[in-house]
Write an enzyme that holds these catalytic residues in place. Sequence first.
Site, PDB file in Angstrom:
ATOM      1  N   LYS A 127       0.821  -1.219   0.000  1.00  0.00           N
ATOM      2  CA  LYS A 127       0.000   0.000   0.000  1.00  0.00           C
ATOM      3  C   LYS A 127       0.852   1.266   0.000  1.00  0.00           C
ATOM      4  CE  LYS A 127      -1.056  -0.089   4.981  1.00  0.00           C
ATOM      5  NZ  LYS A 127       0.310  -0.605   5.226  1.00  0.00           N
TER       6      LYS A 127
ATOM      7  N   ARG B 243      -6.045   2.797  11.534  1.00  0.00           N
ATOM      8  CA  ARG B 243      -5.834   1.358  11.685  1.00  0.00           C
ATOM      9  C   ARG B 243      -6.707   0.770  12.787  1.00  0.00           C
ATOM     10  NH1 ARG B 243      -0.135   1.417   9.568  1.00  0.00           N
ATOM     11  NH2 ARG B 243       0.536  -0.733   9.313  1.00  0.00           N
TER      12      ARG B 243
ATOM     13  N   ARG C 226      11.310  -8.987   2.092  1.00  0.00           N
ATOM     14  CA  ARG C 226      11.652  -7.591   2.390  1.00  0.00           C
ATOM     15  C   ARG C 226      12.566  -7.529   3.624  1.00  0.00           C
ATOM     16  NH1 ARG C 226       6.851  -3.363   3.221  1.00  0.00           N
ATOM     17  NH2 ARG C 226       6.858  -4.075   5.362  1.00  0.00           N
TER      18      ARG C 226
ATOM     19  N   ARG D  74      14.514  -4.522   8.045  1.00  0.00           N
ATOM     20  CA  ARG D  74      13.621  -3.796   8.948  1.00  0.00           C
ATOM     21  C   ARG D  74      13.423  -4.620  10.212  1.00  0.00           C
ATOM     22  NH1 ARG D  74       8.398  -1.097   6.015  1.00  0.00           N
ATOM     23  NH2 ARG D  74       7.430  -1.856   7.913  1.00  0.00           N
TER      24      ARG D  74
ATOM     25  N   ARG E 127       2.185  -8.947  13.128  1.00  0.00           N
ATOM     26  CA  ARG E 127       1.621  -7.810  12.391  1.00  0.00           C
ATOM     27  C   ARG E 127       0.391  -8.239  11.603  1.00  0.00           C
ATOM     28  NH1 ARG E 127       5.826  -5.285   8.694  1.00  0.00           N
ATOM     29  NH2 ARG E 127       4.407  -3.526   8.632  1.00  0.00           N
TER      30      ARG E 127
HETATM   31  P1  AMP Z   1       3.471   0.714   8.020  1.00  0.00           P
HETATM   32  O1  AMP Z   1       4.663   1.350   7.404  1.00  0.00           O
HETATM   33  O2  AMP Z   1       2.189   1.393   7.616  1.00  0.00           O
HETATM   34  O3  AMP Z   1       3.424  -0.767   7.797  1.00  0.00           O
HETATM   35  O4  AMP Z   1       3.603   0.933   9.607  1.00  0.00           O
HETATM   36  C1  AMP Z   1       4.686   0.401  10.326  1.00  0.00           C
HETATM   37  C2  AMP Z   1       4.386   0.374  11.803  1.00  0.00           C
HETATM   38  O5  AMP Z   1       4.132   1.694  12.292  1.00  0.00           O
HETATM   39  C3  AMP Z   1       3.164  -0.432  12.224  1.00  0.00           C
HETATM   40  O6  AMP Z   1       3.450  -1.814  12.343  1.00  0.00           O
HETATM   41  C4  AMP Z   1       2.847   0.211  13.582  1.00  0.00           C
HETATM   42  O7  AMP Z   1       3.756  -0.217  14.575  1.00  0.00           O
HETATM   43  C5  AMP Z   1       3.140   1.683  13.310  1.00  0.00           C
HETATM   44  N1  AMP Z   1       1.940   2.368  12.774  1.00  0.00           N
HETATM   45  C6  AMP Z   1       1.811   2.938  11.538  1.00  0.00           C
HETATM   46  N2  AMP Z   1       0.605   3.488  11.386  1.00  0.00           N
HETATM   47  C7  AMP Z   1      -0.063   3.278  12.536  1.00  0.00           C
HETATM   48  C8  AMP Z   1      -1.381   3.572  12.999  1.00  0.00           C
HETATM   49  N3  AMP Z   1      -2.255   4.197  12.199  1.00  0.00           N
HETATM   50  N4  AMP Z   1      -1.712   3.193  14.257  1.00  0.00           N
HETATM   51  C9  AMP Z   1      -0.836   2.571  15.058  1.00  0.00           C
HETATM   52  N5  AMP Z   1       0.404   2.217  14.678  1.00  0.00           N
HETATM   53  C10 AMP Z   1       0.805   2.564  13.434  1.00  0.00           C
END
Ligand code: AMP
Length: 204
Positions: free
Chosen positions: A30, A105, A144, A150, A161
């Site tokens: 995404k 989320r 990845r 990461r 996750r």
């Molecule tokens: P992403 O890059 O969108 O996969 O986000 C990586 C990580 O950031 C997630 O696994 C969460 O730990 C944190 N994170 C990102 N967006 C949110 C959100 N809207 N609410 C809570 N945690 C978030």
Amino acid sequence: MTERVSAPETSGVRGSGGDLVVMGPPGVGKGTQAKALAQESGWIQLSTGEVFRDHIRRQTELGRRVKTYLDQGAYVPDDVTVDLVRDRLRSIPSSTRVLFDGFPRTVAQAEALDRLLAEMGRRVAGVVILEAPRDELYARLSSRAMAEQRADDTPEVIANRLDVYDEQTRPVISYYEDRGLVKRVNGVGRREDITARLREALES
Ligand code: AMP
């Protein structure tokens, strides 16, 4: 940081105005897709995950607060996340559309977003869900992990996750479905084809 203002709205996705949300499980792509759509349409992409990672890299106060959550594949608390989005939104002109990527989320975040946007005379106009089978997501996240190293892509964290998404984020889809805002898009295939599918979903 992935807020970007790029070329004016010349082609591709248009709508009746309002902001857009891209949702989907970890590993579905995404972020990449949101970036492509925002770039071609002149929208601002607001990726909470990217903003958190940026703070961690820069070792800011916020970065220190959120690092453990990201490392464990857990969600950052709603109040921290919503405060961050509120701050970002304040700096975005009302005429510029925002593409939310990875936010909201949780249902609490979705409700908070509605309130925030309403206060600013904005609204969510469309939500696209990018989908792929869990096996495929697991495989993509594992590769990845090797490529980017990461901290949140170890096998246990990957599984966590995906579970957290099922438990906490799927209800957000229902929240928007009840309002008739959701379009589902197949996230398997060539990158450009997926971008085209998303564009079509947002246009309709
Ligand atoms: P992403 O890059 O969108 O996969 O986000 C990586 C990580 O950031 C997630 O696994 C969460 O730990 C944190 N994170 C990102 N967006 C949110 C959100 N809207 N609410 C809570 N945690 C978030």
